[in-house]
Motif scaffolding. Sequence first.
Motif, PDB file in Angstrom:
ATOM      1  N   MET A  45       0.839  -1.190   0.000  1.00  0.00           N
ATOM      2  CA  MET A  45       0.000   0.000   0.000  1.00  0.00           C
ATOM      3  C   MET A  45       0.881   1.250   0.000  1.00  0.00           C
ATOM      4  O   MET A  45       1.852   1.337   0.743  1.00  0.00           O
ATOM      5  CB  MET A  45      -0.895   0.009   1.241  1.00  0.00           C
ATOM      6  N   THR A  46       0.543   2.195  -0.831  1.00  0.00           N
ATOM      7  CA  THR A  46       1.281   3.451  -0.892  1.00  0.00           C
ATOM      8  C   THR A  46       0.583   4.474  -0.014  1.00  0.00           C
ATOM      9  O   THR A  46      -0.595   4.766  -0.197  1.00  0.00           O
ATOM     10  CB  THR A  46       1.348   3.968  -2.345  1.00  0.00           C
ATOM     11  N   LEU A  47       1.315   4.994   0.949  1.00  0.00           N
ATOM     12  CA  LEU A  47       0.757   6.009   1.845  1.00  0.00           C
ATOM     13  C   LEU A  47       0.930   7.389   1.236  1.00  0.00           C
ATOM     14  O   LEU A  47       1.875   7.630   0.490  1.00  0.00           O
ATOM     15  CB  LEU A  47       1.472   5.958   3.196  1.00  0.00           C
ATOM     16  N   PRO A  48       0.023   8.303   1.574  1.00  0.00           N
ATOM     17  CA  PRO A  48       0.199   9.672   1.094  1.00  0.00           C
ATOM     18  C   PRO A  48       1.529  10.238   1.593  1.00  0.00           C
ATOM     19  O   PRO A  48       1.971   9.919   2.688  1.00  0.00           O
ATOM     20  CB  PRO A  48      -0.978  10.430   1.710  1.00  0.00           C
ATOM     21  N   LYS A  49       2.151  11.065   0.777  1.00  0.00           N
ATOM     22  CA  LYS A  49       3.418  11.671   1.156  1.00  0.00           C
ATOM     23  C   LYS A  49       3.229  12.511   2.416  1.00  0.00           C
ATOM     24  O   LYS A  49       2.248  13.231   2.554  1.00  0.00           O
ATOM     25  CB  LYS A  49       3.926  12.546   0.012  1.00  0.00           C
ATOM     26  N   ASN A  50       4.148  12.372   3.349  1.00  0.00           N
ATOM     27  CA  ASN A  50       4.120  13.091   4.632  1.00  0.00           C
ATOM     28  C   ASN A  50       2.883  12.775   5.468  1.00  0.00           C
ATOM     29  O   ASN A  50       2.413  13.619   6.230  1.00  0.00           O
ATOM     30  CB  ASN A  50       4.226  14.609   4.412  1.00  0.00           C
ATOM     31  N   SER A  51       2.363  11.568   5.330  1.00  0.00           N
ATOM     32  CA  SER A  51       1.188  11.166   6.113  1.00  0.00           C
ATOM     33  C   SER A  51       1.536  11.154   7.592  1.00  0.00           C
ATOM     34  O   SER A  51       2.565  10.629   7.999  1.00  0.00           O
ATOM     35  CB  SER A  51       0.726   9.769   5.689  1.00  0.00           C
ATOM     36  N   THR A  52       0.656  11.741   8.400  1.00  0.00           N
ATOM     37  CA  THR A  52       0.867  11.746   9.847  1.00  0.00           C
ATOM     38  C   THR A  52      -0.133  10.844  10.559  1.00  0.00           C
ATOM     39  O   THR A  52      -0.083  10.708  11.772  1.00  0.00           O
ATOM     40  CB  THR A  52       0.735  13.172  10.414  1.00  0.00           C
TER      41      THR A  52
END
Length: 106
Positions: free
Chosen positions: A18-25
């Motif tokens: 799964m690819t997480l959104p960039k800079n996901s917090t």
Amino acid sequence: MTERTDHQALSDWAENEMTLPKNSTTALRGGDAAAAGRALLERAGGGRPPLDPNAQPGQESPRRQVRLPKPLSDSVDAIAARQGRRPADVMREAIAAYAASHSTPA
């Protein structure tokens, strides 16, 4: 068996592909996700609510197991389905009624 395979495939995808959104917090994985889950359970009070409204915190309800003849088990399931309840709730109510009618006053 198919559900277990589908669940395993989805779990593998979430953990590895799964690819997480960039800079996901907010998205956590692995140990961080496990720690966040444990912390959430602790804040929620942990576990199911007690069956006894007068139970002390952390007090568990005793578990009893019985085997039922298939027709009786099917009947309990049908009653529960008609009433939109769980079979355990139907059985608990029936046992309470039986115990109340067979108890001797103290």
